[in-house]
Scaffold this active site. Sequence first.
Site, PDB file in Angstrom:
ATOM      1  N   GLY A 228      10.146  89.167   6.524  1.00  0.00           N
ATOM      2  CA  GLY A 228      10.922  90.111   7.344  1.00  0.00           C
ATOM      3  C   GLY A 228      10.982  91.494   6.713  1.00  0.00           C
ATOM      4  O   GLY A 228      10.871  91.640   5.492  1.00  0.00           O
TER       5      GLY A 228
ATOM      6  N   ARG B  88      17.574  96.898   7.435  1.00  0.00           N
ATOM      7  CA  ARG B  88      18.976  97.273   7.270  1.00  0.00           C
ATOM      8  C   ARG B  88      19.381  97.468   5.807  1.00  0.00           C
ATOM      9  O   ARG B  88      20.463  97.951   5.516  1.00  0.00           O
ATOM     10  CB  ARG B  88      19.881  96.222   7.935  1.00  0.00           C
TER      11      ARG B  88
ATOM     12  N   GLU C 273      18.842  81.389  20.940  1.00  0.00           N
ATOM     13  CA  GLU C 273      19.113  82.601  20.160  1.00  0.00           C
ATOM     14  C   GLU C 273      20.220  83.404  20.828  1.00  0.00           C
ATOM     15  O   GLU C 273      20.356  83.391  22.052  1.00  0.00           O
ATOM     16  CB  GLU C 273      17.839  83.449  20.046  1.00  0.00           C
TER      17      GLU C 273
HETATM   18  C1  UD1 Z   1      17.148  83.199  12.557  1.00  0.00           C
HETATM   19  C2  UD1 Z   1      17.179  82.079  13.599  1.00  0.00           C
HETATM   20  C3  UD1 Z   1      18.589  81.915  14.138  1.00  0.00           C
HETATM   21  C4  UD1 Z   1      19.550  81.659  13.002  1.00  0.00           C
HETATM   22  C5  UD1 Z   1      19.444  82.738  11.947  1.00  0.00           C
HETATM   23  C6  UD1 Z   1      20.233  82.343  10.723  1.00  0.00           C
HETATM   24  C7  UD1 Z   1      15.005  82.110  14.655  1.00  0.00           C
HETATM   25  C8  UD1 Z   1      14.245  82.514  15.855  1.00  0.00           C
HETATM   26  N1  UD1 Z   1      16.277  82.406  14.672  1.00  0.00           N
HETATM   27  O1  UD1 Z   1      17.477  84.397  13.234  1.00  0.00           O
HETATM   28  O2  UD1 Z   1      18.646  80.848  15.066  1.00  0.00           O
HETATM   29  O3  UD1 Z   1      20.873  81.571  13.493  1.00  0.00           O
HETATM   30  O4  UD1 Z   1      18.074  82.907  11.526  1.00  0.00           O
HETATM   31  O5  UD1 Z   1      20.251  83.391   9.808  1.00  0.00           O
HETATM   32  O6  UD1 Z   1      14.493  81.490  13.771  1.00  0.00           O
HETATM   33  N2  UD1 Z   1      10.760  85.969   8.835  1.00  0.00           N
HETATM   34  C9  UD1 Z   1       9.423  85.953   8.517  1.00  0.00           C
HETATM   35  N3  UD1 Z   1       8.513  86.330   9.451  1.00  0.00           N
HETATM   36  C10 UD1 Z   1       8.871  86.702  10.709  1.00  0.00           C
HETATM   37  C11 UD1 Z   1      10.252  86.713  11.017  1.00  0.00           C
HETATM   38  C12 UD1 Z   1      11.159  86.335  10.068  1.00  0.00           C
HETATM   39  O7  UD1 Z   1       9.045  85.627   7.387  1.00  0.00           O
HETATM   40  O8  UD1 Z   1       7.988  87.017  11.498  1.00  0.00           O
HETATM   41  C13 UD1 Z   1      11.723  85.565   7.813  1.00  0.00           C
HETATM   42  C14 UD1 Z   1      12.672  86.672   7.409  1.00  0.00           C
HETATM   43  O9  UD1 Z   1      12.191  87.367   6.264  1.00  0.00           O
HETATM   44  C15 UD1 Z   1      13.938  85.914   7.083  1.00  0.00           C
HETATM   45  C16 UD1 Z   1      13.881  84.695   7.972  1.00  0.00           C
HETATM   46  O10 UD1 Z   1      12.528  84.545   8.360  1.00  0.00           O
HETATM   47  O11 UD1 Z   1      13.939  85.468   5.736  1.00  0.00           O
HETATM   48  C17 UD1 Z   1      14.782  84.819   9.201  1.00  0.00           C
HETATM   49  O12 UD1 Z   1      14.373  85.916   9.969  1.00  0.00           O
HETATM   50  P1  UD1 Z   1      15.402  86.816  10.762  1.00  0.00           P
HETATM   51  O13 UD1 Z   1      14.653  87.865  11.459  1.00  0.00           O
HETATM   52  O14 UD1 Z   1      16.510  87.219   9.871  1.00  0.00           O
HETATM   53  O15 UD1 Z   1      15.942  85.780  11.842  1.00  0.00           O
HETATM   54  P2  UD1 Z   1      17.288  85.886  12.643  1.00  0.00           P
HETATM   55  O16 UD1 Z   1      17.083  86.767  13.802  1.00  0.00           O
HETATM   56  O17 UD1 Z   1      18.395  86.190  11.714  1.00  0.00           O
END
Ligand code: UD1
Length: 456
Positions: A11, A15, A151
């Site tokens: 990610g 922020r 979500e």
């Molecule tokens: C995700 C969950 C949500 C949960 C929340 C808890 C999904 C779709 N949603 O949402 O249900 O309540 O976490 O915190 O899974 N990441 C990647 N590659 C990507 C996207 C994300 O490696 O393409 C990693 C990010 O670095 C992070 C984690 O996955 O460590 C979660 O990603 P984030 O975008 O924070 O998901 P949320 O929208 O918070």
Amino acid sequence: MKLEVVILGAGQGTRMKSSLPKVLHLVAGMPLLEHVVKTAQVLEPAAIHVVIGHGGDQVCDALARYDINWVVQEQQLGTGHAVRQALPAVSSDSTVLVLYGDVPLTRLSTLQQLVHQAQDGPALLTAELQNPNGYGRILRDENGTLLGVVEDKDATPSQRRIQEVNTGLLAAPCRDFQEYLPLVENNNQQGEFYLPDILSLAVAAGKVVKSCIAESALEILGVNDRVQLNQVEREVQRRQAEQLMRDGVSIADSGRLDIRGSLSCAEDVSIDVNVVFEGTVQLGPGVSIGANCVLSDVSVGEGSVVHPMSHLQGTVVGNNCSVGPYARLRPGTVLADGARVGNFVETKKANIGAGSKVNHLSYIGDCEMGAEVNIGAGTITCNYDGVNKHKTEIGQGVFVGSNSTLVAPLLIEDQGFVAAGSTVTTKVAKGDLAVSRTRQRNIQGWKRPRKPDTKD
Ligand code: UD1
Ligand code: MG
């Protein structure tokens, strides 16, 4: 079944408003991701895969000493997409645990329970939150059977009222990921491939999705900004302080202690307020650390006292020593038993012998000092000639009078004596007195200068 761990960390972390990748921000002196990797290691997985974003070289470098399979996700298309990138490297007969690189406080017992539940189908870690805003919500039927995750952005108003949330951490047999991940679509509000969608796909295929609930909201706290980073930091510090107190350490205020590395304490150690420990620090039995001290890579022997406002780096303090207040001990300082280094004294690469005293306002650098030496206030070892550093050797029982400058290279043999105010440039032989100052001259009947208009 053997275990493999996939940690998501690709990610953007926008922020954080930082040029440093989010997972490299420090908590208790260690990158967020390293906390997660260390927790994962305790589970003894066959492999740890970490998904990083494009340009994640900095992340690889920071954790180079770990045995990690790095997986690059060029474009962040969602959590499901991220896990899919790692899948080719995961062996089909393993259980896969998915962790987030920015969620460092999950307890080991919680993860063990999650893995245990995922032996023949997916298992999800959930949490009950007072304020579930922003999280994916857990959907269950009237019998409480888990149906899937919606979500926040895709949820209906009534679904948004659900307080059981997806923590994001889940485990499943690798074959479930292989089967359901390719079926996940991105026709949702965010246009992303959602990992939790494999759960509803599994349910549709007749599988039961198990779940376990996290003990506290802190366990699942993810870091998105620096406010949350600080929440995580304080929680880690609170846990460390609590553990120390349970192990027999007296801490004046557990909220005013920071351990950024590892601190090991023998019994009856006491630590006053606002003390920072960095790197590896060892404190022997009965050691007392005063208020406002910073100790980095230091060991302190039994019964020694570090008085307030002292800064020790790369230093070994023997038994029954006294340091400070206001002492600065720099790398390479070794105090033998019973040595005393007092206020406004700086040392560097200095061996201070047993029972020797450097009590006030001195600089002792590149120095080999024997036992029972007394260094008077304001003594300076002149160790640097502008090009090279030179050594000052001081034998046993030497006495150096106040305000002396010892110009290195220099040897003062055992029992040598330096008169106060001397600049010493050549060897002082055993037991000799060195005096190098202008002889005092008293002028009798001397008249002070006066202003012209002053009358007698
Ligand atoms: C995700 C969950 C949500 C949960 C929340 C808890 C999904 C779709 N949603 O949402 O249900 O309540 O976490 O915190 O899974 N990441 C990647 N590659 C990507 C996207 C994300 O490696 O393409 C990693 C990010 O670095 C992070 C984690 O996955 O460590 C979660 O990603 P984030 O975008 O924070 O998901 P949320 O929208 O918070
Ligand atoms: Mg998040």
